[in-house]
Design a protein around this motif. Structure first.
Motif, PDB file in Angstrom:
ATOM      1  N   TYR A 218       0.828  -1.211   0.000  1.00 43.29           N
ATOM      2  CA  TYR A 218       0.000   0.000   0.000  1.00 43.29           C
ATOM      3  C   TYR A 218       0.860   1.257   0.000  1.00 43.29           C
ATOM      4  CZ  TYR A 218      -4.776  -1.795   0.577  1.00 43.29           C
ATOM      5  OH  TYR A 218      -6.000  -2.367   0.370  1.00 43.29           O
ATOM      6  N   ILE A 219       1.862   1.292   0.875  1.00 40.74           N
ATOM      7  CA  ILE A 219       2.694   2.491   0.999  1.00 40.74           C
ATOM      8  C   ILE A 219       3.463   2.758  -0.294  1.00 40.74           C
ATOM      9  CG2 ILE A 219       4.694   3.489   2.176  1.00 40.74           C
ATOM     10  CD1 ILE A 219       3.743   2.112   4.734  1.00 40.74           C
ATOM     11  N   PHE A 235      -4.621   8.139  -0.549  1.00 37.46           N
ATOM     12  CA  PHE A 235      -4.566   8.087   0.912  1.00 37.46           C
ATOM     13  C   PHE A 235      -5.970   8.095   1.505  1.00 37.46           C
ATOM     14  CE2 PHE A 235      -0.005   9.496   1.019  1.00 37.46           C
ATOM     15  CZ  PHE A 235       0.433   8.473   1.839  1.00 37.46           C
ATOM     16  N   CYS A 238      -7.233   4.583   0.973  1.00 40.34           N
ATOM     17  CA  CYS A 238      -6.498   3.626   1.796  1.00 40.34           C
ATOM     18  C   CYS A 238      -6.806   3.770   3.284  1.00 40.34           C
ATOM     19  CB  CYS A 238      -4.994   3.781   1.573  1.00 40.34           C
ATOM     20  SG  CYS A 238      -4.436   3.207  -0.045  1.00 40.34           S
TER      21      CYS A 238
END
Length: 307
Positions: A218-219, A235, A238
């Motif tokens: 994800y990052i 973001f 997420c």
């Protein structure tokens, strides 16, 4: 997998939630509504994905499998809880108990592996767009889902098989609302040190590996987006994913990645409700129903049915 018993014990008694058993009918309705909402929501997602050709992509293929396994996962536990609330019938046979324990752990592990696959799929789609169609071809998609199921099966079949061979001398009351690994281990009068070490290591590996893969994917995916506006939008998306992930992982880590502590078993019931009631309600909304493509497919389907 029938347990090895020294005395004539044919069943366990699920304690459930004795402090609120007098409100059984109310809690039955609450949990029935949550179960039906989650099941219908997930089945609806599966139907939309398979009916609309625009959603025939790897991401939605994984999501449809995730939804199906989630339905099976909660069905392994919630119907028995509903029976306890409605009728107070708390007995469960030895065979049914160990079967429930295995199915719950097997599907639970599979869900975490699938979450890792979903995060890797998004990483490849965004960070490797030119290679994505070649890598995530139909054969690879089926192979990844089959691998998740195989890993979940082989990681959980051994400890549950070992557990079923322990000696149970009594008492036979399980301080939980389903047959979970920890409470069953605590009821055994055998030496359980080896099985506790094995279950701890397996839980640590399954949860730890899937969590690390998911977070890193994800990052890296978000940071590789070209513009600040896209990163901000990612973001935002997420953040809701991480909310559900934090609930799932924190509750499972609390339950399974810890030494044997019988005094904390009561709190395990509340933590288990997070994974069997709360997150199954959130997952359809977080992972699919907030998606614009799914919204469009839904609008088209409703327009078609209304014509």
């Amino acid at each position: 997998m029938a347990p090895n018993m020294e005395i004539n014990m044919h069943e366990f008694i699920l304690e459930g939630f004795p402090t609120v058993q007098h409100l059984g009918h109310i809690f039955f309705l609450i949990h029935l509504l949550a179960y039906l909402t989650s099941t219908i929501g997930n089945m609806f997602i599966i139907t939309i994905i398979w009916a609309d050709h625009r959603l025939q992509t790897p991401m939605y293929f994984f999501l449809s499998n995730f939804s199906f396994i989630e339905c099976c996962f909660i069905t392994s536990v919630i119907p028995k809880l509903l029976t306890i609330f409605l009728s107070g019938r708390q007995t469960i046979s030895f065979a049914a108990c160990f079967t429930q324990d295995f199915i719950f752990l097997f599907l639970g592990a599979t869900v975490f592996f699938l979450l890792s696959v979903l995060s890797l799929d998004r990483y490849l789609a965004i960070c490797k767009p030119l290679h994505y169609p070649t890598i995530m071809n139909p054969r690879m998609c089926y192979l990844l889902v089959a691998s998740c199921l195989a890993l979940g099966f082989f990681f959980m079949v051994v400890p549950v098989a070992m557990l079923s061979q322990l000696t149970f001398c009594g008492p036979n009351v399980i301080p939980h609302f389903f047959c979970d690994f920890g409470p069953l281990t605590n009821l055994s009068c055998s030496d359980t040190r080896s099985i506790e070490i094995l279950s701890f290591n397996l839980a640590f590996f399954v949860l730890g590996s899937s969590l690390v893969i998911t977070i890193i994917a994800y990052i890296v995916t978000v940071m590789r987006l070209p513009s600040a506006k896209e990163r901000q939008r990612a973001f935002s998306t997420c953040s809701s994913h991480f909310l559900v992930l934090s609930l799932m992982y924190s509750s499972c880590i609390f339950i399974y990645v810890k030494p044997k502590q019988a005094s904390r078993l009561d709190s395990n019931k509340e933590a288990a409700l997070v994974n069997t009631v709360v997150t199954p309600l959130l997952n359809p909304v977080i992972y699919t129903l907030r998606n614009k493509q799914v919204h469009q497919a839904l609008r088209d389907a409703l327009a078609l049915w209304g014509s």
